[in-house]
Design a protein around this motif. Structure first.
Motif, PDB file in Angstrom:
ATOM      1  N   GLN A  48       0.833  -1.206   0.000  1.00 37.35           N
ATOM      2  CA  GLN A  48       0.000   0.000   0.000  1.00 37.35           C
ATOM      3  C   GLN A  48       0.873   1.264   0.000  1.00 37.35           C
ATOM      4  N   ASN A 190       1.241   8.037  -0.023  1.00 36.33           N
ATOM      5  CA  ASN A 190       0.502   6.775   0.003  1.00 36.33           C
ATOM      6  C   ASN A 190       0.175   6.346   1.427  1.00 36.33           C
ATOM      7  N   GLU A 193      -2.589   8.481   3.030  1.00 40.40           N
ATOM      8  CA  GLU A 193      -3.909   8.117   2.499  1.00 40.40           C
ATOM      9  C   GLU A 193      -4.387   6.796   3.109  1.00 40.40           C
ATOM     10  N   TYR A 194      -3.476   5.856   3.230  1.00 36.09           N
ATOM     11  CA  TYR A 194      -3.835   4.551   3.780  1.00 36.09           C
ATOM     12  C   TYR A 194      -4.184   4.664   5.262  1.00 36.09           C
ATOM     13  N   GLN A 197      -7.608   5.775   5.734  1.00 38.27           N
ATOM     14  CA  GLN A 197      -8.589   4.714   5.505  1.00 38.27           C
ATOM     15  C   GLN A 197      -8.692   3.784   6.715  1.00 38.27           C
ATOM     16  N   THR A 310      -7.239  -7.385   0.634  1.00 41.02           N
ATOM     17  CA  THR A 310      -6.230  -6.657   1.394  1.00 41.02           C
ATOM     18  C   THR A 310      -6.577  -6.694   2.882  1.00 41.02           C
TER      19      THR A 310
END
Length: 327
Positions: A48, A190, A193-194, A197, A310
């Motif tokens: 990710q 990245n 952003e992950y 989430q 995932t």
């Protein structure tokens, strides 16, 4: 015998590594950062963050039993030549001691998941008190099952708490930026952003728990979810503690779980992935409850892996079954 076999494998692997010549032996694209992860969660966190700018290897193949894993010579070569190595850091990976003693790679960064979080001691009780009644697995349960401090074993499934997952992701990001500073901005974007989430996932779980009619989970299976229940203030009963090697619970344990489900009108009996879920099915049949899967993400099936599942998708799938179990 296992130590001797591993020693021979290490020697063979390192010889193969030398014979393979310069560069990163065992890697298709030596221009990319090479990352090796022992288990699925760290592998997924790495992909990710790194996207297509790293070559990422998962050692524990999808569908494989984690506790019977032994490295192949190819695995050892990949570890010895990688830039970033991601492992759990617990007793189940004690085989790594021999690997590290034989590997000469001063540039390799190592991130152990258990070093990123506060550990929780494994609970050794089988879920039964001396009087034959199952009890909740909380801090008080150790009063009857004291262990010397030197013998404490910590639960290794740290990623089952999304908060811990965020801590692990942050540490992987830090190490990856050190290994490959030219792509640090890309990795950071990245990761941020992950993390957002996963933070959203955490919020959804807290909302489900806050609005639940009950706060107890029943597992007719092993229970590698201490970090999850502790994070969200849930109680639990299980057929086996942690990742116990037993395959059949005692008749007394099953009888208690059946009575508990009936008395408290528990709607769901959980089992974990890669389980035969026979115990959960038997309890469900006796009580009228549903037997449903709860993903721990330690490993996934080959089909799920090929389908692109995932950590986040598997944990998100837990939301609906968790809500059903608590209401």
């Amino acid at each position: 015998m296992k130590i001797k076999i591993l020693s021979v494998m290490l020697s063979a692997a390192l010889l193969l590594g030398v014979l393979s010549g310069c560069g990163k032996a065992g890697y298709e694209d030596s221009s990319k950062v090479s990352i090796v992860a022992t288990v699925f969660p760290q592998y997924d966190f790495a992909r990710q963050i790194a996207g297509d700018r790293a070559e990422i290897t998962l050692l524990l193949k999808p569908g494989m039993e984690a506790h019977s894993y032994e490295p192949t010579p190819k695995d050892i070569i990949r570890i010895s030549h990688c830039d970033l190595f991601l492992n759990v850091g617990g007793e189940s990976e004690s085989w790594l001691d021999s690997v590290f003693d034989s590997v000469d790679n001063n540039k390799m960064k190592i991130v152990s998941a258990m070093d990123c979080v506060s550990g929780i001691a494994e609970e050794h009780s089988d879920g039964m008190t001396e009087k034959g009644h199952a009890h909740e697995h909380d801090e008080d349960c150790h009063e009857e099952h004291d262990h010397d401090e030197d013998e404490v074993e910590y639960d290794e499934h740290v990623w089952t708490s999304p908060i811990n997952a965020i801590l692990i992701v942050s540490e992987i990001l830090r190490a990856l930026c050190e290994v490959d500073p030219n792509n640090a901005e890309y990795y950071t974007a990245n990761a941020n952003e992950y993390i957002a989430q996963v933070t959203g996932l955490d919020s959804e779980i807290r909302d489900i728990v806050a609005n639940a009619a009950r706060g107890t989970l029943i597992f007719g299976d092993r229970f590698p979810l201490l970090y999850f229940v502790k994070e969200y203030g849930l109680d639990y009963y299980a057929a086996f503690p942690g990742c116990a090697s037993e395959t059949e619970p005692s008749a007394t344990t099953v009888a208690f779980l059946v009575d508990k489900v009936k008395q408290d009108d528990i709607p769901v009996i959980f089992y974990i992935e890669l389980s035969n879920h026979k115990v959960a099915d038997a309890i469900a049949e006796c009580t009228g409850a549903k037997a449903l899967q709860f993903n721990t993400c330690h490993n996934i099936t080959a089909d799920d892996f090929e389908a692109g599942e995932t950590y986040l998708s598997l944990m998100t799938a837990n939301l609906s079954v968790l809500k059903e179990a608590l209401n």
